[in-house]
Design an enzyme around this catalytic site. Structure first.
Site, PDB file in Angstrom:
ATOM      1  N   ASP A  35       0.837  -1.205   0.000  1.00  0.00           N
ATOM      2  CA  ASP A  35       0.000   0.000   0.000  1.00  0.00           C
ATOM      3  C   ASP A  35       0.870   1.252   0.000  1.00  0.00           C
ATOM      4  OD1 ASP A  35      -2.187  -1.569   0.055  1.00  0.00           O
ATOM      5  OD2 ASP A  35      -2.864  -1.017   2.082  1.00  0.00           O
ATOM      6  N   ALA A  36       1.967   1.206   0.789  1.00  0.00           N
ATOM      7  CA  ALA A  36       2.821   2.396   0.907  1.00  0.00           C
ATOM      8  C   ALA A  36       3.465   2.729  -0.449  1.00  0.00           C
ATOM      9  CB  ALA A  36       3.890   2.148   1.949  1.00  0.00           C
ATOM     10  N   ASP A  85       0.824   4.197  -2.646  1.00  0.00           N
ATOM     11  CA  ASP A  85       0.556   5.592  -2.272  1.00  0.00           C
ATOM     12  C   ASP A  85       1.657   6.511  -2.777  1.00  0.00           C
ATOM     13  OD1 ASP A  85      -1.801   4.968  -1.041  1.00  0.00           O
ATOM     14  OD2 ASP A  85      -0.889   4.686   0.937  1.00  0.00           O
ATOM     15  N   LEU A  93     -23.212   8.163  21.973  1.00  0.00           N
ATOM     16  CA  LEU A  93     -22.914   7.741  23.341  1.00  0.00           C
ATOM     17  C   LEU A  93     -23.545   8.686  24.340  1.00  0.00           C
ATOM     18  CD1 LEU A  93     -19.087   7.113  22.910  1.00  0.00           C
ATOM     19  CD2 LEU A  93     -20.772   5.361  23.413  1.00  0.00           C
ATOM     20  N   GLU A 130     -10.879   4.089  26.600  1.00  0.00           N
ATOM     21  CA  GLU A 130     -10.093   4.503  25.433  1.00  0.00           C
ATOM     22  C   GLU A 130     -10.383   5.968  25.107  1.00  0.00           C
ATOM     23  OE1 GLU A 130     -12.485   2.623  21.765  1.00  0.00           O
ATOM     24  OE2 GLU A 130     -11.931   1.140  23.261  1.00  0.00           O
ATOM     25  N   LYS A 174     -11.543   9.385  23.534  1.00  0.00           N
ATOM     26  CA  LYS A 174     -12.617   9.728  22.602  1.00  0.00           C
ATOM     27  C   LYS A 174     -12.017  10.711  21.604  1.00  0.00           C
ATOM     28  CE  LYS A 174     -17.440  11.141  22.450  1.00  0.00           C
ATOM     29  NZ  LYS A 174     -17.358  12.161  21.437  1.00  0.00           N
ATOM     30  N   ASP A 215     -11.661  13.318  18.671  1.00  0.00           N
ATOM     31  CA  ASP A 215     -12.555  14.362  18.188  1.00  0.00           C
ATOM     32  C   ASP A 215     -12.415  14.488  16.666  1.00  0.00           C
ATOM     33  OD1 ASP A 215     -14.395  16.325  18.228  1.00  0.00           O
ATOM     34  OD2 ASP A 215     -13.133  17.836  19.180  1.00  0.00           O
ATOM     35  N   TYR A 224     -12.136   1.657  16.362  1.00  0.00           N
ATOM     36  CA  TYR A 224     -12.580   1.431  17.734  1.00  0.00           C
ATOM     37  C   TYR A 224     -13.698   0.408  17.916  1.00  0.00           C
ATOM     38  CZ  TYR A 224     -15.866   5.251  16.589  1.00  0.00           C
ATOM     39  OH  TYR A 224     -16.790   6.055  16.000  1.00  0.00           O
ATOM     40  N   LYS A 277     -16.143   1.178  27.830  1.00  0.00           N
ATOM     41  CA  LYS A 277     -16.990   0.150  27.198  1.00  0.00           C
ATOM     42  C   LYS A 277     -16.878  -1.161  27.973  1.00  0.00           C
ATOM     43  CE  LYS A 277     -15.894   2.090  22.686  1.00  0.00           C
ATOM     44  NZ  LYS A 277     -15.150   1.927  21.439  1.00  0.00           N
ATOM     45  N   LYS A 294     -16.653  12.995  29.478  1.00  0.00           N
ATOM     46  CA  LYS A 294     -16.145  14.164  28.755  1.00  0.00           C
ATOM     47  C   LYS A 294     -15.161  14.968  29.606  1.00  0.00           C
ATOM     48  CE  LYS A 294     -17.968  14.998  25.025  1.00  0.00           C
ATOM     49  NZ  LYS A 294     -19.306  15.297  24.608  1.00  0.00           N
ATOM     50  N   CYS A 319     -44.834  38.568  21.852  1.00  0.00           N
ATOM     51  CA  CYS A 319     -43.962  37.890  20.894  1.00  0.00           C
ATOM     52  C   CYS A 319     -43.306  38.931  19.980  1.00  0.00           C
ATOM     53  CB  CYS A 319     -44.782  36.896  20.073  1.00  0.00           C
ATOM     54  SG  CYS A 319     -43.867  36.218  18.680  1.00  0.00           S
ATOM     55  N   CYS A 334     -44.867  38.464  16.228  1.00  0.00           N
ATOM     56  CA  CYS A 334     -46.254  38.723  15.814  1.00  0.00           C
ATOM     57  C   CYS A 334     -47.019  39.617  16.792  1.00  0.00           C
ATOM     58  CB  CYS A 334     -47.006  37.409  15.607  1.00  0.00           C
ATOM     59  SG  CYS A 334     -47.338  36.519  17.136  1.00  0.00           S
ATOM     60  N   CYS A 372     -45.255  32.189  22.805  1.00  0.00           N
ATOM     61  CA  CYS A 372     -46.094  33.081  22.013  1.00  0.00           C
ATOM     62  C   CYS A 372     -47.443  32.386  21.844  1.00  0.00           C
ATOM     63  CB  CYS A 372     -45.420  33.294  20.659  1.00  0.00           C
ATOM     64  SG  CYS A 372     -46.555  33.785  19.354  1.00  0.00           S
ATOM     65  N   CYS A 390     -48.538  33.492  13.833  1.00  0.00           N
ATOM     66  CA  CYS A 390     -47.162  33.932  14.091  1.00  0.00           C
ATOM     67  C   CYS A 390     -46.239  33.480  12.959  1.00  0.00           C
ATOM     68  CB  CYS A 390     -46.668  33.377  15.422  1.00  0.00           C
ATOM     69  SG  CYS A 390     -44.968  33.866  15.754  1.00  0.00           S
TER      70      CYS A 390
HETATM   71  S1  IVH Z   1     -17.716   3.988  20.353  1.00  0.00           S
HETATM   72  C1  IVH Z   1     -21.971   2.442  20.004  1.00  0.00           C
HETATM   73  N1  IVH Z   1     -15.265   4.800  20.731  1.00  0.00           N
HETATM   74  O1  IVH Z   1     -17.936   9.464  19.624  1.00  0.00           O
HETATM   75  C2  IVH Z   1     -20.717   3.165  20.375  1.00  0.00           C
HETATM   76  N2  IVH Z   1     -16.801   6.319  19.751  1.00  0.00           N
HETATM   77  O2  IVH Z   1     -20.667  10.185  20.789  1.00  0.00           O
HETATM   78  C3  IVH Z   1     -20.168   3.896  19.262  1.00  0.00           C
HETATM   79  N3  IVH Z   1     -15.837   8.477  19.155  1.00  0.00           N
HETATM   80  O3  IVH Z   1     -20.051   8.920  16.903  1.00  0.00           O
HETATM   81  C4  IVH Z   1     -19.044   4.756  19.517  1.00  0.00           C
HETATM   82  N4  IVH Z   1     -13.776   8.054  19.825  1.00  0.00           N
HETATM   83  O4  IVH Z   1     -17.631   9.387  16.423  1.00  0.00           O
HETATM   84  C5  IVH Z   1     -16.489   5.133  20.280  1.00  0.00           C
HETATM   85  N5  IVH Z   1     -13.048   5.385  21.102  1.00  0.00           N
HETATM   86  C6  IVH Z   1     -14.251   5.691  20.642  1.00  0.00           C
HETATM   87  C7  IVH Z   1     -14.527   6.949  20.080  1.00  0.00           C
HETATM   88  C8  IVH Z   1     -15.827   7.221  19.652  1.00  0.00           C
HETATM   89  C9  IVH Z   1     -14.581   8.945  19.258  1.00  0.00           C
HETATM   90  C10 IVH Z   1     -16.995   9.231  18.629  1.00  0.00           C
HETATM   91  C11 IVH Z   1     -17.753   8.555  17.526  1.00  0.00           C
HETATM   92  C12 IVH Z   1     -19.189   8.538  17.929  1.00  0.00           C
HETATM   93  C13 IVH Z   1     -19.205   9.521  19.037  1.00  0.00           C
HETATM   94  C14 IVH Z   1     -20.239   9.112  20.052  1.00  0.00           C
END
Ligand code: IVH
Length: 702
Positions: free
Chosen positions: A45-46, A49, A95, A128, A130, A132, A240, A304, A328, A422, A425, A446, A452
């Site tokens: 693959d590398a 690419d 989630l 694990e 999360k 972004d 994930y 999880k 969070k 309101c 209106c 309202c 309205c």
């Molecule tokens: S598990 C049914 N694991 O978070 C469980 N989600 O609010 C499905 N996300 O839409 C998600 N890191 O985009 C899972 N390690 C992780 C994650 C993760 C980011 C995001 C994912 C999901 C959103 C849920």
């Protein structure tokens, strides 16, 4: 042709460049053939690419030489018209959130209670980061990546395969013993900080838009119709989960992650199996501490349940699994000045105060609006126009005002109160009194209803929104335009726009920002929605308390549009059997039932629904239900259950296609009675309903 393959791009002259581009086009096309059609790639693959990158770099240096047959035109081919819809075999869910230790404790206790685990029983939970970014579902068939889809509304996303193919970190093909024939791998596509900075610097240099944060940059890069643009952006990936966790035949989520690593997918290295709330919090703090050094954005830690068998038993509530939660990170904060308070009128008439702020950057995003919720909230925080306020932002949530910086308050500031008419209106805006509690509703509404214009416009916005009619190219802006022109006053008007357009003095195609092509695309998009699933239809009406999940419950229960509508009209009499049936549907209850009957008791609502059904067909939804011995039956649980918790029993019955009701009626098929059963058991016996013990029920459902 001389050999140009080893010449450094900087030293190529035009003739050599052309010859090298021709060679690369042939070479890449041969590898595509070997890879996609013959299942027999010759290079890694590398290396593949690297060929594509060389091709792109030469094209960038000699733009005039780009060949018609260039691979940069082929993958993702000629720019697509739009993205194809891609239905997920297993829905992509979201989630639930936890914000502190108590929430995490509650989560673990909830899991234990649901599974009836005693205090000594071990419960392993994987923590694990999360990530972004954007979630993606990758479908592999016979080991080959055949489709990549965004999350979309969780059931249907967009096909972005052509762009995902440009991401080096995602294996295009996986090999191994016992590879399932067809399965989905899910994970997060993201952009690392360095790549984000480099992209923005390049965008700025070229006078193009810069992205607010890495997440937006990743989303913008993935939503390119032309994959050669995506190819130039460096996107990354962490795997994930599996769509269907059972497909590999392993017992734990952690085994799934190990398998992912063996197949060559990046799995986040901070992932850890924990055995107690203390360990989860310890891992959370460790990840939080390392957050700034990671080089990519994370916004929390996901926990999880590791055992896949337990995950299956725990199942889902609405759109989120019971077996996972997102813990969070604390929201990012900043101080800015409140310039004004603007009042927005919602589709149900609710007046919502919105803070207009001097723009400030919070967590990489410029914030100029924040939610103030309602007047009690404003009074509690004593927020006044001109105040300096602390603003916070967490994830996708609308920014909020946390508190006022009182030291900086201006002497001239005045207490703020919401208008009692309101702003749209002029009708009185009132806070209803709940007759049962005699308490005032927190929301001022309202009372203008159909007169309205703001409510009408918001109802239309809801009607075309993503979980409703979702008409491509017909979003909030178009609603404002057509409603402002009085071309669209009710949802049904959308469907006569095209027919009426011919008769107008200035037809749409002659208006600013529109042309023949975009108008004809809009008509096509509208016509495409003349047939729609019943649940979307119901949700689109914007009835108070009827969200997407309730709309699905109603569509599932009544099946056909006519039957549903007739039942809603009959339920207008709250003593009727139709009302009793409605209220008894699991997940509905008294508040929703009354909201539905109030909606249909209003003649103009009913007229609008009839008018809509003249131009739109609402089709029964095909619900994937496991055919079981109890499919379609109505079950009631009563008394103490000893083998599983009440919640698990209910969830299991629903998974098997049964309806779970709260009370016994002539429609009840089975009553599952544990010790201590009382009046429900008596009523079931009177009505001749089948009564089972918990064990008999479990034997029946296997
Ligand atoms: S598990 C049914 N694991 O978070 C469980 N989600 O609010 C499905 N996300 O839409 C998600 N890191 O985009 C899972 N390690 C992780 C994650 C993760 C980011 C995001 C994912 C999901 C959103 C849920």
């Amino acid at each position: 042709m001389s050999d140009t393959s080893n010449i450094d791009i900087k030293s190529l002259d035009e003739e050599q460049a052309l010859s090298e581009l021709k060679r690369l086009a042939l070479e890449i096309s041969r590898h595509d053939q070997l890879y996609y059609q013959n299942d027999d790639p010759e290079i890694s693959d590398a290396d593949y690419d690297a060929l594509r990158k060389r091709n792109l770099a030469i094209e960038e240096k000699f733009p005039k030489l780009v060949l018609e047959t260039s691979p940069s035109k082929r993958v993702g081919a000629a720019p697509l018209e739009g993205f194809e819809k891609a239905a997920h075999a297993v829905p992509m869910l979201s989630l639930g959130n936890a914000f502190d230790r108590d929430d995490v404790n509650d989560f673990v206790n909830r899991v234990r209670r649901f599974l009836s685990l005693d205090d000594e029983a071990l419960l392993s939970i994987v923590a694990e980061p999360k990530i972004d970014g954007l979630s993606i579902s990758l479908t592999y068939s016979k080991g080959e990546l055949v489709r990549a889809a965004t999350r979309g509304d969780g059931r249907v996303g967009e096909d972005v395969t052509h762009n995902i193919l440009t991401i080096n970190e995602i294996p295009k093909r996986i090999k191994g013993d016992g590879l399932p024939d067809l399965f989905d791998i899910r994970g997060e596509v993201y952009m690392a900080h360095d790549d984000f900075k480099a992209l923005n610097a390049a965008q700025e240099k070229e006078g193009q838009k810069v992205f607010a944060n890495p997440r937006n940059a990743a989303a913008g890069s993935l939503r390119q119709l032309d994959s050669s643009i995506t190819e130039k952006r460096t996107l990354k990936f962490f795997a994930y989960s599996l769509g269907d966790a059972q497909v590999l035949g392993v017992k734990h989520h952690s085994d799934v992650l190990t398998q992912f690593e063996q197949w060559g997918f990046p799995v986040n290295p901070l992932t850890k199996i924990c055995c107690s709330v203390d360990e989860l919090i310890e891992r959370y703090e460790h990840i939080a501490l390392n957050r700034s050094e990671l080089g990519y954005d994370i916004d929390g830690v996901v926990y999880k349940v590791d055992d896949l068998g337990l995950q299956e038993r725990l199942g889902f509530v609405s759109r989120a699994p019971r077996w996972a939660i997102a813990h969070k990170f604390e929201a990012e904060k900043a101080v800015t000045q409140l310039e004004a308070i603007e009042i927005q009128v919602g589709r149900t008439g609710a007046l919502t105060p919105v803070a207009k702020l001097v723009p400030v950057t919070v967590g990489g995003v410029v914030v100029s609006n924040a939610s103030l919720h309602n007047e009690d909230e404003i009074a509690r925080k004593d927020v006044r126009v001109g105040d300096f306020v602390v603003v916070q932002r967490a994830g996708d949530v609308i920014p909020q005002i946390v508190e006022v910086v009182l030291d900086k308050r201006l002497e001239s500031s005045e207490l703020y109160s919401l208008p009692d008419v309101c702003p749209a209106c002029g009708s009185p805006a009132e806070r209803a009194i709940d007759p049962k509690t005699t308490r005032q509703d927190v929301v001022r509404r309202c009372t203008g209803g159909f007169i309205c214009p703001a409510q009408a416009q918001e109802r239309l916005k809801h009607f075309v929104s993503r979980n409703a009619f979702d008409i491509e190219g017909f979003g909030e802006k178009q609603v404002e335009l057509f409603h402002g022109l009085e071309w669209v006053k009710t949802p049904a008007d959308i469907f006569s726009l095209e027919a009426k357009d011919e008769d107008r003095l200035t037809s749409l195609k002659n208006m600013d920002g529109w042309g023949e092509k975009s108008v004809s695309k809009l008509w096509d998009a509208i016509n495409e929605r003349r047939t729609i699933d019943l649940d979307r239809f119901i949700f689109a009406l914007g009835i108070r308390h009827v969200g997407a999940t309730t709309a699905r419950d109603l569509a599932r229960h009544y099946g056909e549009a006519d039957k549903w509508l007739q039942a809603m009209i009959s339920a207008g009499d709250e003593g009727s059997a139709a009302f009793e049936e409605l209220q008894n549907i699991d997940g509905i209850g008294g508040v929703v039932a009354s909201s539905l009957t109030h909606y249909f008791a209003e003649k103009r609502n009913l007229e609008q629904v009839y008018a809509l059904l003249e131009v739109v067909t609402a089709e029964p939804v095909e619900f994937e239900e496991v055919a079981s011995s109890v499919t379609g039956q109505t079950v009631v649980f009563t008394g103490k259950l000893e083998l599983m918790s009440r919640a698990e029993a209910k969830a299991q019955a629903e998974r098997l296609g049964a309806k779970v009701a709260g009370s016994v009626s002539a429609k009840t098929n089975i009553l599952v009675a544990g010790p201590g059963a009382g009046s429900k058991l008596k009523k079931a016996e009177e009505l001749g309903v089948k009564v089972l013990t918990e064990q008999e029920w479990l034997d029946l459902v296997g």
